[in-house]
Write an enzyme that holds these catalytic residues in place. Structure first.
Site, short mmCIF file in Angstrom:
data_model
loop_
_atom_site.label_atom_id
_atom_site.label_comp_id
_atom_site.label_asym_id
_atom_site.label_seq_id
_atom_site.Cartn_x
_atom_site.Cartn_y
_atom_site.Cartn_z
N ARG A 175 5.37 2.72 -2.08
CA ARG A 175 4.94 3.85 -1.25
C ARG A 175 5.30 5.17 -1.94
O ARG A 175 4.51 6.12 -1.93
CB ARG A 175 5.59 3.78 0.13
CG ARG A 175 5.09 2.65 0.99
CD ARG A 175 5.71 2.66 2.37
NE ARG A 175 5.23 3.76 3.19
CZ ARG A 175 5.73 4.08 4.39
NH1 ARG A 175 6.74 3.40 4.89
NH2 ARG A 175 5.23 5.10 5.06
N CYS A 233 11.99 9.82 4.58
CA CYS A 233 11.30 8.54 4.48
C CYS A 233 9.89 8.74 5.00
O CYS A 233 9.27 9.78 4.76
CB CYS A 233 12.06 7.45 5.23
SG CYS A 233 12.29 7.80 6.99
#
Length: 276
Positions: A175, A233
């Site tokens: 990611r 995050c």
């Protein structure tokens, strides 16, 4: 107060004269809601706390899990039995990802006596300790939420820290590199951020690594107690896990609560891909 507690120490406290408030915050990004796990079995006396409803505000431009309104968080914690002078122990399934967000939130809103059950529900059951399916009787608490007790970052602060300090991206490497993005509309990372997946903070049993190993891990990324450090995050949940790991390593750090879901809400913000 040490941020963690093991199952043996918690078991002793629960048998004592002043047991802690137990909060079950099991939560799954994909899969059944945490309340279903809670109903199948939980630590005796534990109260279920819904991460999406009780520990975050409504999703929007502020991110998928923004800070809740102070009054909303205070009311949710009081319903769960939280009071200012009483120890609170929080847990999730195993790796403390969701528990860390509740730990961080309680401390941000001014509760100083909060610990995370290291290894979570899995560690408790593997130790052969008793579980319950009963709904506990809860005496409402008197917790007063006072925000601002831990450092936070907004998008501008995160961008500045990525240049002048150390900004850690707690998501999985694919990611971070922009190869996959299962949740947010844009893939990649904040320019200048360094990838430190939270999976590297714990062992295969879900328990945190020893502080010396965490210090070594973060030092390799440039994060030390002499650095200005922050973490983000996807939506501010796993980044709280990073903050907890940094705390165990003795490294103060700020949380970008809105995280990537807030960053990409503004199309003018730059996006980087590949390795840092």
């Amino acid at each position: 107060m040490h941020p963690l507690i093991d199952v043996s120490a918690l078991d002793r406290l629960l048998r004592g004269q002043e047991p802690p408030v137990l909060l079950d915050v099991r939560w799954h990004l994909a899969g059944p809601p945490g309340i279903e796990s809670y109903r199948k079995g939980h630590l005796p006396g534990a109260v279920f706390v819904d991460l999406d409803r009780d520990v975050a505000g409504p999703p929007g431009r502020g991110g998928r899990h923004p800070l809740p309104a102070t009054g909303d968080f205070e009311a949710a914690m009081r319903r769960a039995g939280v009071s200012a002078g009483r120890l609170v122990v929080v847990y999730d399934d195993a790796d403390s990802t969701a528990a860390a967000r509740l730990w961080w939130s309680l401390r941000y809103f001014g509760h100083d006596r909060v610990r995370v059950l290291d290894g979570g529900y899995r560690a408790w059951t593997e130790a052969g300790l008793r579980v319950s399916t009963a709904d506990p009787e809860v005496k409402p608490g008197d917790f007063i939420a006072t925000p601002g007790r831990l450092p936070v970052l907004d998008a501008e602060g995160a961008a500045a820290l990525a240049t002048a300090g150390v900004l850690l991206d707690a998501r999985a490497a694919e990611r971070f590199r922009g190869e996959q993005e299962p949740v947010d509309p844009v893939a990649g990372h904040i320019p200048g951020a360094r990838n430190a997946p939270t999976s590297g903070n714990v062992g295969v049993d879900g328990r945190f690594l020893p502080p010396e190993l965490l210090r070594e891990r973060f030092a390799q990324l440039g994060a030390t107690d002499a650095s200005d450090v922050g973490a983000y995050c996807g939506s501010g949940v796993t980044a709280a896990h990073e903050i907890l790991a940094l705390t165990l390593a003795g490294i103060p750090a700020a949380l970008y609560v809105g995280s990537w879901s807030n960053w990409v809400a503004d199309s003018d913000r730059p996006v980087a891909t590949g390795e840092s």
